[in-house]
Enzyme design. Structure first.
Site, PDB file in Angstrom:
ATOM      1  CB  SER A 154      -2.672   3.215   6.040  1.00  0.00           C
ATOM      2  OG  SER A 154      -4.059   3.121   5.918  1.00  0.00           O
ATOM      3  CE1 TYR A 186      -2.577  -1.506   8.539  1.00  0.00           C
ATOM      4  CE2 TYR A 186      -4.275   0.060   7.885  1.00  0.00           C
ATOM      5  CZ  TYR A 186      -3.107  -0.630   7.607  1.00  0.00           C
ATOM      6  OH  TYR A 186      -2.468  -0.440   6.400  1.00  0.00           O
TER       7      TYR A 186
HETATM    8  N1  LIG Z   1      -3.258  -2.738   0.124  1.00  0.00           N
HETATM    9  C1  LIG Z   1      -3.715  -1.559   0.534  1.00  0.00           C
HETATM   10  O1  LIG Z   1      -4.780  -1.096   0.076  1.00  0.00           O
HETATM   11  C2  LIG Z   1      -2.960  -0.750   1.547  1.00  0.00           C
HETATM   12  C3  LIG Z   1      -3.474   0.501   1.945  1.00  0.00           C
HETATM   13  C4  LIG Z   1      -2.780   1.242   2.884  1.00  0.00           C
HETATM   14  C5  LIG Z   1      -1.578   0.774   3.394  1.00  0.00           C
HETATM   15  N2  LIG Z   1      -1.108  -0.449   3.007  1.00  0.00           N
HETATM   16  C6  LIG Z   1       0.154  -0.917   3.576  1.00  0.00           C
HETATM   17  O2  LIG Z   1       1.001  -1.351   2.519  1.00  0.00           O
HETATM   18  C7  LIG Z   1       1.799  -2.448   2.954  1.00  0.00           C
HETATM   19  C8  LIG Z   1       1.640  -3.632   2.010  1.00  0.00           C
HETATM   20  O3  LIG Z   1       0.262  -4.011   1.995  1.00  0.00           O
HETATM   21  P1  LIG Z   1      -0.272  -5.242   1.124  1.00  0.00           P
HETATM   22  O4  LIG Z   1      -1.683  -4.968   0.798  1.00  0.00           O
HETATM   23  O5  LIG Z   1       0.698  -5.582   0.071  1.00  0.00           O
HETATM   24  O6  LIG Z   1      -0.272  -6.384   2.249  1.00  0.00           O
HETATM   25  P2  LIG Z   1       0.248  -7.891   2.203  1.00  0.00           P
HETATM   26  O7  LIG Z   1      -0.306  -8.539   3.439  1.00  0.00           O
HETATM   27  O8  LIG Z   1      -0.070  -8.516   0.900  1.00  0.00           O
HETATM   28  O9  LIG Z   1       1.821  -7.720   2.327  1.00  0.00           O
HETATM   29  C9  LIG Z   1       2.488  -7.583   3.552  1.00  0.00           C
HETATM   30  C10 LIG Z   1       3.609  -8.592   3.593  1.00  0.00           C
HETATM   31  O10 LIG Z   1       4.301  -8.420   4.826  1.00  0.00           O
HETATM   32  C11 LIG Z   1       4.681  -9.690   5.315  1.00  0.00           C
HETATM   33  N3  LIG Z   1       4.861  -9.606   6.763  1.00  0.00           N
HETATM   34  C12 LIG Z   1       3.901  -9.421   7.710  1.00  0.00           C
HETATM   35  N4  LIG Z   1       4.449  -9.421   8.927  1.00  0.00           N
HETATM   36  C13 LIG Z   1       5.782  -9.600   8.760  1.00  0.00           C
HETATM   37  C14 LIG Z   1       6.890  -9.693   9.655  1.00  0.00           C
HETATM   38  N5  LIG Z   1       6.711  -9.638  10.976  1.00  0.00           N
HETATM   39  N6  LIG Z   1       8.129  -9.853   9.136  1.00  0.00           N
HETATM   40  C15 LIG Z   1       8.319  -9.941   7.783  1.00  0.00           C
HETATM   41  N7  LIG Z   1       7.305  -9.879   6.892  1.00  0.00           N
HETATM   42  C16 LIG Z   1       6.052  -9.709   7.376  1.00  0.00           C
HETATM   43  C17 LIG Z   1       3.527 -10.599   4.921  1.00  0.00           C
HETATM   44  O11 LIG Z   1       3.899 -11.994   4.874  1.00  0.00           O
HETATM   45  C18 LIG Z   1       3.135 -10.050   3.556  1.00  0.00           C
HETATM   46  O12 LIG Z   1       3.755 -10.757   2.510  1.00  0.00           O
HETATM   47  C19 LIG Z   1       1.392  -2.726   4.386  1.00  0.00           C
HETATM   48  O13 LIG Z   1       2.271  -2.040   5.237  1.00  0.00           O
HETATM   49  C20 LIG Z   1      -0.002  -2.127   4.474  1.00  0.00           C
HETATM   50  O14 LIG Z   1      -0.331  -1.776   5.798  1.00  0.00           O
HETATM   51  C21 LIG Z   1      -1.769  -1.220   2.094  1.00  0.00           C
END
Ligand SMILES: NC(=O)c1ccc[n+]([C@@H]2O[C@H](COP(=O)([O-])OP(=O)(O)OC[C@H]3O[C@@H](n4cnc5c(N)ncnc54)[C@H](O)[C@@H]3O)[C@@H](O)[C@H]2O)c1
Length: 339
Positions: free
Chosen positions: A137, A162
């Site tokens: 991130s 985070y």
């Molecule tokens: N959306 C953004 O702007 C953004 C920015 C930087 C980094 N990220 C990273 O990208 C990734 C995806 O983000 P997103 O926005 O799609 O989030 P999201 O919450 O929609 O997706 C994450 C998924 O991981 C699953 N999950 C959580 N804990 C789990 C576990 N212990 N075992 C199995 N599954 C699990 C959740 O049920 C969810 O479906 C994450 O790692 C997030 O930190 C996202």
């Protein structure tokens, strides 16, 4: 699931989430067999994740998609799935996401994002899965004063739990690259938005609240800035990373950290104005102080992604917000859940 011809199997952790479900769809379009491993946690409404998975499933009529309900911290289950599927690459998106909620429950963030990531890498090393992509991130840059943020900048000062877990994840990845000759890309995502965006994120929250005529909470003076990445561009970047990690057979071990952003800063006030314009509705704004853990700005230097992955983001913010609002309206019209 095993005897399909094609470019191979990709295991996507967090495949039911916002970015994960879009990624699964793109992988299927490109002929991969896809296994999503997700525990459908209650960070936001589970039915939204079920809807995401249904959408992915509808793109696959030939049995190339499997949704596994599982927790990455469940070592036994994880190893069993990895052994059965023998993926070509693991794309690790599962995480406790979100900066502000991490201040309320830092231990849980560490458990999922750090311990979970290490368990997954252990499984990869055990099953000789050499290719790994980790969702890091922009938050690792903390309040970096130099812009744009380059991968060579110091990221030793995370200002939220985070962010610290994402930096820890990058370090653990390095360790597995070094000890197990893996090819690993750590992708630093910069605020991703578009259809299916997480309901806790500002664009989604603001659009919903402005639409309903209620008051939005604006933290700070509106001058904090973000580099927003449209979901299709983010997914193209992940696909570029996939091509890079898998490359040719027998390629040497490698480890790269790469920014994926649009390389444009939008202020909070500009973001709200763009949503207002697209919705055709004025926001009622309650001003509140900046929140602890929030960074002042993010801004990606994407020259490394361009060079390594041929990354070329193509959706400007105004167009992307248009697509997002169209999606929100289509859900509302269908009476479907939006948050
Ligand atoms: N959306 C953004 O702007 C953004 C920015 C930087 C980094 N990220 C990273 O990208 C990734 C995806 O983000 P997103 O926005 O799609 O989030 P999201 O919450 O929609 O997706 C994450 C998924 O991981 C699953 N999950 C959580 N804990 C789990 C576990 N212990 N075992 C199995 N599954 C699990 C959740 O049920 C969810 O479906 C994450 O790692 C997030 O930190 C996202």
């Amino acid at each position: 699931m095993k005897n399909h011809k094609g470019p191979g199997c990709i295991l996507v952790t967090g495949g039911a989430g916002f970015i994960g479900s879009h990624l699964c769809e793109r992988l299927l379009q490109e002929g991969y067999r896809v296994v999503s491993f997700d525990n459908f946690n209650n960070f936001y409404d589970r039915s939204i994740k079920e809807r995401n998975i249904e959408s992915v499933r509808s793109q696959s009529t030939d049995g190339k998609f499997l949704s596994v309900y599982g927790d990455i911290r469940d070592k036994f289950h994880l190893f069993e799935v990895m052994e059965r599927e023998r993926p070509l690459c693991v794309i690790h998106l599962a995480a406790m996401a979100g900066v502000r909620p991490s201040l309320q429950d830092p231990l849980h963030y560490t458990d999922v994002n750090v311990v979970g990531t290490q368990l997954l890498l252990e499984a990869c090393a055990g099953m000789k899965v050499r290719h790994f992509i980790f969702a890091s991130s922009s938050s690792v840059y903390g309040n970096n004063s130099k812009v744009p943020f380059a991968e060579t900048d110091c990221v030793d000062y995370p200002i939220s739990p985070y962010a610290a877990t994402k930096k820890a994840g990058e370090l653990i990845c390095y360790n597995y690259f070094h000890l197990h000759a893996m090819r690993i890309a750590c992708l630093r995502f910069f605020t991703v938005y578009g259809p299916r965006q997480r309901p806790d994120l500002a664009i989604h929250k603001f659009a919903r609240i402005i639409q309903s005529g209620q008051e939005i909470s604006m933290y700070g003076d509106g001058e904090s800035r973000r580099d927003y990445t449209y979901i299709d561009d983010c997914i193209s970047g992940v696909m570029g990373a996939l091509r890079w990690v898998v490359s040719e057979k027998g390629a040497p071990a490698a480890y790269e950290i790469v920014n994926l952003g649009e390389s444009r800063m939008i202020s909070l006030a500009e973001m709200i104005a763009c949503i207002e314009k697209t919705l055709g509705k004025k926001a009622r704004i309650k001003r509140l102080p900046l929140q602890p853990g929030d960074v002042e700005r993010t801004y990606a230097d994407i020259s490394k992604a361009r060079q390594l992955f041929g990354y070329a983001p193509a959706t400007d913010f105004e167009t992307g917000i248009g697509h997002f609002v169209d999606w929100l309206h289509s859900l509302e019209k269908a009476g479907a859940k939006t948050s």
